[in-house]
Write a protein that holds these residues in place. Structure first.
Motif, short mmCIF file in Angstrom:
data_model
loop_
_atom_site.label_atom_id
_atom_site.label_comp_id
_atom_site.label_asym_id
_atom_site.label_seq_id
_atom_site.Cartn_x
_atom_site.Cartn_y
_atom_site.Cartn_z
N GLN A 197 0.86 -1.19 0.00
CA GLN A 197 0.00 0.00 0.00
C GLN A 197 0.89 1.23 0.00
O GLN A 197 1.86 1.26 0.75
CB GLN A 197 -0.84 0.05 1.29
CG GLN A 197 -1.76 -1.11 1.51
CD GLN A 197 -2.98 -1.07 0.62
OE1 GLN A 197 -3.30 -0.02 0.05
NE2 GLN A 197 -3.64 -2.20 0.49
N THR A 198 0.51 2.22 -0.77
CA THR A 198 1.16 3.52 -0.64
C THR A 198 0.19 4.45 0.09
O THR A 198 -1.01 4.44 -0.19
CB THR A 198 1.51 4.12 -2.02
OG1 THR A 198 2.18 3.12 -2.78
CG2 THR A 198 2.40 5.32 -1.88
N TYR A 199 0.72 5.18 1.07
CA TYR A 199 -0.14 6.12 1.83
C TYR A 199 0.68 7.35 2.19
O TYR A 199 1.76 7.25 2.72
CB TYR A 199 -0.69 5.43 3.09
CG TYR A 199 0.35 5.06 4.14
CD1 TYR A 199 1.18 3.95 3.96
CD2 TYR A 199 0.52 5.82 5.29
CE1 TYR A 199 2.14 3.62 4.90
CE2 TYR A 199 1.47 5.49 6.24
CZ TYR A 199 2.29 4.39 6.03
OH TYR A 199 3.25 4.07 6.96
N GLU A 200 0.18 8.49 1.79
CA GLU A 200 0.82 9.78 2.11
C GLU A 200 2.32 9.77 1.82
O GLU A 200 3.10 10.34 2.60
CB GLU A 200 0.56 10.15 3.57
CG GLU A 200 -0.92 10.28 3.87
CD GLU A 200 -1.18 10.92 5.23
OE1 GLU A 200 -0.35 11.73 5.68
OE2 GLU A 200 -2.22 10.61 5.84
N GLY A 201 2.71 9.11 0.76
CA GLY A 201 4.12 9.07 0.40
C GLY A 201 4.92 7.98 1.08
O GLY A 201 6.14 7.89 0.89
N PHE A 202 4.25 7.15 1.90
CA PHE A 202 4.95 6.07 2.60
C PHE A 202 4.58 4.73 1.98
O PHE A 202 3.58 4.61 1.26
CB PHE A 202 4.60 6.08 4.09
CG PHE A 202 5.02 7.35 4.77
CD1 PHE A 202 6.35 7.56 5.10
CD2 PHE A 202 4.10 8.37 5.03
CE1 PHE A 202 6.75 8.74 5.71
CE2 PHE A 202 4.50 9.55 5.63
CZ PHE A 202 5.83 9.74 5.97
N GLN A 203 5.39 3.70 2.32
CA GLN A 203 5.19 2.37 1.74
C GLN A 203 4.81 1.40 2.85
O GLN A 203 5.63 1.08 3.70
CB GLN A 203 6.49 1.89 1.08
CG GLN A 203 7.00 2.82 -0.01
CD GLN A 203 8.37 2.41 -0.53
OE1 GLN A 203 8.64 1.22 -0.70
NE2 GLN A 203 9.22 3.38 -0.78
N GLY A 204 3.57 0.93 2.82
CA GLY A 204 3.11 -0.03 3.81
C GLY A 204 2.79 -1.37 3.17
O GLY A 204 2.72 -1.50 1.96
N THR A 205 2.63 -2.36 4.02
CA THR A 205 2.19 -3.70 3.56
C THR A 205 1.19 -4.23 4.57
O THR A 205 1.48 -4.27 5.77
CB THR A 205 3.38 -4.68 3.47
OG1 THR A 205 4.39 -4.11 2.62
CG2 THR A 205 2.93 -6.02 2.91
N ILE A 206 0.02 -4.59 4.08
CA ILE A 206 -0.99 -5.19 4.96
C ILE A 206 -0.93 -6.71 4.81
O ILE A 206 -0.91 -7.24 3.70
CB ILE A 206 -2.41 -4.61 4.66
CG1 ILE A 206 -3.46 -5.18 5.60
CG2 ILE A 206 -2.82 -4.82 3.22
CD1 ILE A 206 -3.68 -4.37 6.82
N VAL A 207 -0.84 -7.38 5.94
CA VAL A 207 -0.71 -8.83 5.96
C VAL A 207 -1.90 -9.41 6.72
O VAL A 207 -2.17 -9.01 7.86
CB VAL A 207 0.62 -9.25 6.64
CG1 VAL A 207 0.77 -10.78 6.65
CG2 VAL A 207 1.81 -8.60 5.93
N THR A 208 -2.62 -10.31 6.09
CA THR A 208 -3.79 -10.92 6.70
C THR A 208 -3.84 -12.41 6.35
O THR A 208 -3.21 -12.86 5.40
CB THR A 208 -5.11 -10.27 6.19
OG1 THR A 208 -5.09 -10.27 4.76
CG2 THR A 208 -5.27 -8.85 6.70
N ASP A 209 -4.62 -13.11 7.16
CA ASP A 209 -4.87 -14.52 6.90
C ASP A 209 -6.15 -14.62 6.07
O ASP A 209 -7.24 -14.34 6.58
CB ASP A 209 -5.04 -15.25 8.24
CG ASP A 209 -5.38 -16.73 8.06
OD1 ASP A 209 -5.50 -17.18 6.91
OD2 ASP A 209 -5.51 -17.41 9.09
N PRO A 210 -6.04 -15.01 4.80
CA PRO A 210 -7.22 -15.02 3.93
C PRO A 210 -8.24 -16.10 4.32
O PRO A 210 -9.37 -16.07 3.86
CB PRO A 210 -6.65 -15.26 2.54
CG PRO A 210 -5.32 -15.90 2.76
CD PRO A 210 -4.82 -15.41 4.08
#
Lengths: 230, 230
Positions: free
Chosen positions: A6-19
């Motif tokens: 995910q990109t948010y406000e110029g930052f780089q995130g990663t969302i990790v979930t159990d599908p």
């Protein structure tokens, strides 16, 4: 586990979930060490996803560092401007709040510099931040006025030999959290130094040493914390 | 759970096991608070039996006390004669060693005065004592020479507001255990006083107050300790 960048406000995130799990769930931010987002943070996010949470590996630098010196410079700039660090921490929280993935209950963990970030997050006093766990974090307070009442349950996982967080600073953290009426725990571990979660930390003499036993103890306390507050 | 009362060297013990499990298993001594063997100790033994261990609720007084004043007098006499207390602690260990119930791996937990007993047990240096957990225990050292190397993993579950174990005494315990090369953990809990495992403790102003949340945290750490050392 499902990883989505995910990109948010110029930052780089990663969302990790159990599908394999459906619906919204508690969301836990993961704040990185001086070395930026790496294997320790990604593995932590997978552990949290296994526990049933949505884990969001946040970014406080805004770009991949070019090497250790660049890491240190970016971290030092944020340590010198805790209001800017606050803004970056809240940007990650805001992304999670608006993601639609979480059920409105949030928490955070962080490593080293990221441990400082989660303590700062607790110090902000957001009511939806139920619990934070600092792994070998730094305890120095920010310059901005912290919440009179800290609603989050705070857990500091602390190597007693950590040269970056002395016994006196540990005392001061306890006093600070007492003054803010926080529910807090400090798990002090003997013979354990800084960076104990990081298998690449191999500098016993310098006080930075991986410790698998301490890592498992810290995770057991963290799992217990989140199971109680969520 | 199966409870069997035992007399040993003039003391009154109770061995608690899960009859659904077969064979020998690790053995955990349970040392009582000032109030002698009561519901807290029996419930703890059942928890340990549920975890798969043989729990032996020990006796350091030798007879049922006649009331609170009698309890205090018997405890004070042992606090004043730590060599006699040591003898009584070792009598319980020896009973367990010879019981045929355990697999040769031993540990201990204790409450209040019993927390002091388990720290003293660790200080003796017996190689078969793998881990001890002190619940709101007292930290003062005995007069007898303690082991140069403490082989047991030591866990102190400690309310930060406990008037019977101050922050300075907590520091001193950490230093003592470091000097003995022990694997140790101190779980300090904010806003928590003495006797936090005892539902009858209802004296917040006096620093003795039941705390269900702290009790569960303490047990989670204890279960993690024993699962690692046994």
């Amino acid at each position: 586990m499902q990883h989505v960048d995910q990109t948010y406000e110029g930052f780089q995130g990663t969302i990790v979930t159990d599908p394999a799990r459906s619906g919204t769930r508690p969301g836990v931010l993961v704040f990185h060490s001086i070395a930026w987002r790496g294997p320790v943070e990604m593995e932590a996010a997978e552990r949290l996803a296994n526990l049933g949470y949505a884990a969001f590996v946040a970014d406080t630098y805004g770009r991949a560092p070019e090497g250790p010196e660049d890491c240190r410079e970016m971290m030092n700039a944020l340590n010198a401007d805790r209001s800017e660090l606050r803004r970056r921490i809240e940007a990650a929280l805001d992304w999670m709040r608006g993601s639609g993935v979480t059920n409105g209950a949030h928490g955070a963990i962080g490593f080293c510099f990221g441990g400082k970030c989660v303590l700062d997050l607790a110090r902000m006093g957001h009511a939806d931040v139920r619990g934070v766990a600092s792994f070998h974090g730094l305890f120095d307070r920010p310059g901005w006025p912290t919440a009179q009442k800290i609603p989050a349950s705070v857990l500091a996982l602390h190597g007693w030999d950590d040269p970056l967080a002395t016994p006196e600073q540990t005392f001061a953290l306890a006093a600070e959290l007492d003054a803010a009426g926080a529910d807090w725990q400090i798990l002090a571990m003997g013979g354990v130094g800084h960076a104990f979660t990081n298998p690449r930390a191999q500098d016993k003499a310098g006080g930075k040493q991986y410790d698998a036993r301490a890592t498992e103890r810290a995770w057991a306390a963290t799992a217990q914390l989140f199971s109680a507050v969520f």
